[in-house]
Design a protein around this motif. Structure first.
Motif, PDB file in Angstrom:
ATOM      1  N   LYS A  29       0.812  -1.207   0.000  1.00 10.65           N
ATOM      2  CA  LYS A  29       0.000   0.000   0.000  1.00 10.65           C
ATOM      3  C   LYS A  29       0.852   1.268   0.000  1.00 10.65           C
ATOM      4  O   LYS A  29       0.360   2.356  -0.270  1.00 10.65           O
ATOM      5  CB  LYS A  29      -0.912   0.002   1.240  1.00 10.65           C
ATOM      6  CG  LYS A  29      -2.090  -0.951   1.133  1.00 10.65           C
ATOM      7  CD  LYS A  29      -2.859  -1.043   2.419  1.00 10.65           C
ATOM      8  CE  LYS A  29      -3.651   0.211   2.694  1.00 10.65           C
ATOM      9  NZ  LYS A  29      -4.503   0.050   3.901  1.00 10.65           N
ATOM     10  N   HIS A  81      -2.854  10.944  -2.940  1.00  9.87           N
ATOM     11  CA  HIS A  81      -3.149   9.505  -2.838  1.00  9.87           C
ATOM     12  C   HIS A  81      -2.240   8.813  -1.818  1.00  9.87           C
ATOM     13  O   HIS A  81      -2.590   7.774  -1.271  1.00  9.87           O
ATOM     14  CB  HIS A  81      -3.012   8.833  -4.214  1.00  9.87           C
ATOM     15  CG  HIS A  81      -1.632   8.948  -4.798  1.00  9.87           C
ATOM     16  ND1 HIS A  81      -1.244  10.044  -5.548  1.00  9.87           N
ATOM     17  CD2 HIS A  81      -0.563   8.136  -4.733  1.00  9.87           C
ATOM     18  CE1 HIS A  81       0.017   9.874  -5.927  1.00  9.87           C
ATOM     19  NE2 HIS A  81       0.457   8.735  -5.446  1.00  9.87           N
ATOM     20  N   LYS A  84      -4.144   9.721   1.620  1.00 15.34           N
ATOM     21  CA  LYS A  84      -5.603   9.575   1.744  1.00 15.34           C
ATOM     22  C   LYS A  84      -5.997   8.498   2.758  1.00 15.34           C
ATOM     23  O   LYS A  84      -6.827   8.734   3.642  1.00 15.34           O
ATOM     24  CB  LYS A  84      -6.212   9.259   0.373  1.00 15.34           C
ATOM     25  CG  LYS A  84      -7.727   9.196   0.395  1.00 15.34           C
ATOM     26  CD  LYS A  84      -8.298   8.776  -0.954  1.00 15.34           C
ATOM     27  CE  LYS A  84      -9.785   8.488  -0.827  1.00 15.34           C
ATOM     28  NZ  LYS A  84     -10.360   7.891  -2.020  1.00 15.34           N
ATOM     29  N   ASP A  85      -5.404   7.312   2.657  1.00 22.46           N
ATOM     30  CA  ASP A  85      -5.755   6.223   3.572  1.00 22.46           C
ATOM     31  C   ASP A  85      -5.415   6.574   5.015  1.00 22.46           C
ATOM     32  O   ASP A  85      -6.180   6.289   5.938  1.00 22.46           O
ATOM     33  CB  ASP A  85      -5.036   4.923   3.182  1.00 22.46           C
ATOM     34  CG  ASP A  85      -5.559   4.365   1.867  1.00 22.46           C
ATOM     35  OD1 ASP A  85      -6.635   4.816   1.427  1.00 22.46           O
ATOM     36  OD2 ASP A  85      -4.897   3.490   1.281  1.00 22.46           O
ATOM     37  N   THR A  86      -4.258   7.209   5.193  1.00 29.05           N
ATOM     38  CA  THR A  86      -3.825   7.611   6.538  1.00 29.05           C
ATOM     39  C   THR A  86      -4.791   8.631   7.118  1.00 29.05           C
ATOM     40  O   THR A  86      -5.163   8.562   8.294  1.00 29.05           O
ATOM     41  CB  THR A  86      -2.400   8.206   6.485  1.00 29.05           C
ATOM     42  OG1 THR A  86      -1.507   7.197   6.024  1.00 29.05           O
ATOM     43  CG2 THR A  86      -1.946   8.692   7.845  1.00 29.05           C
ATOM     44  N   GLU A  88      -7.969   9.051   6.409  1.00 26.53           N
ATOM     45  CA  GLU A  88      -9.243   8.404   6.752  1.00 26.53           C
ATOM     46  C   GLU A  88      -9.114   7.554   8.021  1.00 26.53           C
ATOM     47  O   GLU A  88     -10.049   7.476   8.823  1.00 26.53           O
ATOM     48  CB  GLU A  88      -9.725   7.549   5.572  1.00 26.53           C
ATOM     49  CG  GLU A  88     -10.206   8.402   4.394  1.00 26.53           C
ATOM     50  CD  GLU A  88     -10.536   7.586   3.157  1.00 26.53           C
ATOM     51  OE1 GLU A  88     -10.309   6.360   3.166  1.00 26.53           O
ATOM     52  OE2 GLU A  88     -11.021   8.183   2.175  1.00 26.53           O
ATOM     53  N   THR A  89      -7.938   6.946   8.197  1.00 24.53           N
ATOM     54  CA  THR A  89      -7.688   6.173   9.417  1.00 24.53           C
ATOM     55  C   THR A  89      -7.709   7.084  10.638  1.00 24.53           C
ATOM     56  O   THR A  89      -8.332   6.780  11.663  1.00 24.53           O
ATOM     57  CB  THR A  89      -6.320   5.455   9.334  1.00 24.53           C
ATOM     58  OG1 THR A  89      -6.305   4.601   8.198  1.00 24.53           O
ATOM     59  CG2 THR A  89      -6.053   4.635  10.587  1.00 24.53           C
ATOM     60  N   ASP A 121     -13.038  13.572  -1.215  1.00 23.58           N
ATOM     61  CA  ASP A 121     -12.370  12.924  -0.089  1.00 23.58           C
ATOM     62  C   ASP A 121     -12.582  13.603   1.267  1.00 23.58           C
ATOM     63  O   ASP A 121     -12.540  12.935   2.306  1.00 23.58           O
ATOM     64  CB  ASP A 121     -10.863  12.831  -0.361  1.00 23.58           C
ATOM     65  CG  ASP A 121     -10.551  11.978  -1.579  1.00 23.58           C
ATOM     66  OD1 ASP A 121     -11.429  11.181  -1.968  1.00 23.58           O
ATOM     67  OD2 ASP A 121      -9.456  12.115  -2.150  1.00 23.58           O
TER      68      ASP A 121
END
Length: 282
Positions: A29, A81, A84-86, A88-89, A121
């Motif tokens: 990831k 990108h 983004k995951d971080t 949202e976490t 987002d």
């Protein structure tokens, strides 16, 4: 020079990559970019790992959240990108202090990311914060105007239906929350049409004018006077006439002295701030 050599050392340190605590899934990831050394970014992204937060430092996620807008600015929106995951976490972290930190900076992040990424987002995260604890909601509320002005007009109108919810707090004694709402509504008048102001913001303003706390009421008098000014300047003059009629009916003819006092204070603010021509005021 020493900084360059240190970064070069980190970037090329094979021990760091082999001994790091990343799982194979995290390795996959891991997003590649060329702004900062990748190993440095990977270390930052790993700070949101729950096991690390429990074993290393319980405050680490909060520090990570605090730094995130700066990291986003450094990487640029083209590398969002990677984060983004971080983000949202962190936005769904169990600790409210982490979510609160993000709530206070979401408007800054929106400026960095631009309208398209914000709509896709950030808006879902923003909507989540609106339903969160008061400690988190206040971060969103304090910069409500700053965030909404960045959204497309249609998207912005959707929030008109939710503004009423800010009148309800976990603790009714939390009057500063309502005072902040009144302050933000004054700024929001510039973002909405006369009809929207009359239909959605007027009822909230009238409710705040009857608040139990005088500090909230004083800001609300200013809000109503600015509303009168805005509606008077609008092309459809019927809204301002209806608003003034309601002021007379609701406050001037109120059976409670506090309501009649409110009417006098609103009149004072309207005249002091030149919100109406004097003949119209009379």
């Amino acid at each position: 020079q020493s900084l360059d050599s240190t970064l070069h050392y980190i970037h090329n340190d094979s021990d760091l990559s082999t001994n790091s605590s990343f799982s194979p899934e995290e390795e996959r990831k891991s997003k590649v970019q060329d702004v900062v050394p990748q190993a440095l970014l990977d270390q930052y992204l790993s700070m949101t790992d729950p096991s690390r937060a429990q074993t290393v430092d319980t405050e680490i996620a909060k520090h990570c959240a605090y730094s995130l807008p700066g990291v986003a600015l450094t990487l640029g929106r083209q590398n969002w990108h990677c984060l983004k995951d971080t983000y949202e976490t962190l936005a769904s972290d169990m600790q409210w202090k982490v979510r609160r930190t993000l709530a206070f900076s979401i408007h800054e992040l929106a400026v960095i990311l631009g309208d398209q990424l914000t709509a896709g987002d950030l808006v879902p995260v923003f909507n989540g914060f609106l339903k969160d604890l008061d400690e988190v909601r206040i971060g969103v509320l304090k910069h409500l105007h700053d965030f909404l002005k960045l959204l497309h007009v249609d998207k912005r109108r959707e929030y008109l239906y939710q503004l009423q919810e800010f009148l309800v707090t976990d603790n009714s004694r939390n009057w500063r929350f309502r005072a902040e709402l009144a302050e933000q509504l004054i700024l929001l008048l510039d973002l909405y049409s006369a009809r929207d102001i009359y239909d959605y913001l007027r009822p909230i303003a009238f409710s705040l004018c009857a608040d139990k706390v005088s500090s909230v009421r004083w800001i609300s008098y200013k809000l109503v006077s600015e509303m009168v000014k805005k509606l008077y300047m609008a092309s459809t003059s019927t809204f301002v006439v209806d608003l003034m009629n309601e002021l007379v009916e609701k406050f001037c003819r109120c059976h409670k002295w506090s309501g009649r006092q409110t009417f006098v204070f609103i009149c004072q603010t309207i005249s002091e701030d030149d919100c109406l021509p004097m003949d119209q005021f009379a």
